[in-house]
Enzyme design. Sequence first.
Site, PDB file in Angstrom:
ATOM      1  N   ILE A  28       0.831  -1.201   0.000  1.00 27.79           N
ATOM      2  CA  ILE A  28       0.000   0.000   0.000  1.00 27.79           C
ATOM      3  C   ILE A  28       0.867   1.253   0.000  1.00 27.79           C
ATOM      4  O   ILE A  28       0.576   2.226  -0.700  1.00 27.79           O
ATOM      5  CB  ILE A  28      -0.955  -0.006   1.217  1.00 27.79           C
ATOM      6  CG1 ILE A  28      -1.959  -1.142   1.103  1.00 27.79           C
ATOM      7  CG2 ILE A  28      -1.690   1.328   1.326  1.00 27.79           C
ATOM      8  CD1 ILE A  28      -2.846  -1.301   2.319  1.00 27.79           C
ATOM      9  N   ARG A  48      13.257   0.420   5.292  1.00 27.00           N
ATOM     10  CA  ARG A  48      14.372  -0.260   5.966  1.00 27.00           C
ATOM     11  C   ARG A  48      15.233  -0.972   4.940  1.00 27.00           C
ATOM     12  O   ARG A  48      16.417  -1.194   5.154  1.00 27.00           O
ATOM     13  CB  ARG A  48      13.828  -1.257   6.986  1.00 27.00           C
ATOM     14  CG  ARG A  48      13.048  -0.603   8.115  1.00 27.00           C
ATOM     15  CD  ARG A  48      12.414  -1.634   9.030  1.00 27.00           C
ATOM     16  NE  ARG A  48      13.394  -2.412   9.767  1.00 27.00           N
ATOM     17  CZ  ARG A  48      13.089  -3.453  10.541  1.00 27.00           C
ATOM     18  NH1 ARG A  48      11.837  -3.832  10.658  1.00 27.00           N
ATOM     19  NH2 ARG A  48      14.030  -4.108  11.182  1.00 27.00           N
ATOM     20  N   GLY A  91       4.444  -0.507   9.098  1.00 27.25           N
ATOM     21  CA  GLY A  91       3.914  -1.356  10.159  1.00 27.25           C
ATOM     22  C   GLY A  91       4.399  -2.784  10.023  1.00 27.25           C
ATOM     23  O   GLY A  91       4.893  -3.196   8.974  1.00 27.25           O
ATOM     24  N   TYR A 154      -1.648  -6.338  16.865  1.00 25.89           N
ATOM     25  CA  TYR A 154      -1.846  -5.531  15.658  1.00 25.89           C
ATOM     26  C   TYR A 154      -3.122  -4.688  15.759  1.00 25.89           C
ATOM     27  O   TYR A 154      -3.119  -3.489  15.460  1.00 25.89           O
ATOM     28  CB  TYR A 154      -1.919  -6.454  14.441  1.00 25.89           C
ATOM     29  CG  TYR A 154      -2.011  -5.737  13.113  1.00 25.89           C
ATOM     30  CD1 TYR A 154      -0.892  -5.124  12.557  1.00 25.89           C
ATOM     31  CD2 TYR A 154      -3.208  -5.697  12.405  1.00 25.89           C
ATOM     32  CE1 TYR A 154      -0.968  -4.471  11.332  1.00 25.89           C
ATOM     33  CE2 TYR A 154      -3.296  -5.057  11.179  1.00 25.89           C
ATOM     34  CZ  TYR A 154      -2.172  -4.451  10.646  1.00 25.89           C
ATOM     35  OH  TYR A 154      -2.255  -3.804   9.437  1.00 25.89           O
ATOM     36  N   LYS A 158      -3.441  -0.567  15.743  1.00 26.64           N
ATOM     37  CA  LYS A 158      -4.196   0.137  14.711  1.00 26.64           C
ATOM     38  C   LYS A 158      -5.369   0.920  15.297  1.00 26.64           C
ATOM     39  O   LYS A 158      -5.735   1.984  14.794  1.00 26.64           O
ATOM     40  CB  LYS A 158      -4.691  -0.852  13.656  1.00 26.64           C
ATOM     41  CG  LYS A 158      -3.566  -1.468  12.826  1.00 26.64           C
ATOM     42  CD  LYS A 158      -2.755  -0.402  12.104  1.00 26.64           C
ATOM     43  CE  LYS A 158      -1.720  -0.972  11.164  1.00 26.64           C
ATOM     44  NZ  LYS A 158      -0.956   0.067  10.439  1.00 26.64           N
TER      45      LYS A 158
END
Length: 248
Positions: A28, A48, A91, A154, A158
Amino acid sequence: MTDTTTTAQTTTAKTGRTVLVTGGNRGIGYAIAEQFVAQGHRVAVTSRSGEGPSGTLTVRAEMTDAASIDAAFTEVEAALGPVEVVVANAGITRDTLLMRMSDDDFTSVIDTNLTGAFRVVKRASKGMLKARFGRIVLVSSVVGLLGSAGQVNYAASKSGLIGLARSVTRELGARGITANVVAPGFIETDMTAELPEAQQAAYKASIPAARFASATEVAKVITWISGDDAGYISGAVIPVDGGLGMGH
């Protein structure tokens, strides 16, 4: 007589804005960066490893390290100018059932997904406050609203982004800065493509739209909420989930 407001908006549209997308080297995030480039903005991505799409500046950053994030912003500012739009997309997941989830499984996901977004927003806000303009977009998930077995860490990370965006809105809204959350549902990715057909069908059966979204569909919502036309929208949660999370 020339309408100075219209002239200013036209100039902005021609010159674009400086945009930073975290985690913009794949999925995304990559699609978001591509969409901003297509609209004529100056775009940088953090990664990264790997690179962002053509036309972007890729900088290295670790979401768990404030100094690394600060260095990335400094590099972007030197090359492209002050960051006016920031999309906190980076994430990680460490999925496992609650009884098997270690403290590190939980805290590492929170530190990257939620605290990492805090670090990014805090650093971005410095330039935005000076400019009295800013667009902050936090990429959440339908899981943050619905919950998901095996994703306590998770989902918590979020969900926390919503409180972050709404508190930032109350603090900085009078300075021309908006903060919104976009919550995607199931997205067409390499990961979903590898799922067995029966499992894909089961997931799609739970979605009123009966299909997965493309990453581009999510990206276009994010570029819109980052634009001038959305200047009076802040603290909102915008689902891009085909109706999966209705009522949450």
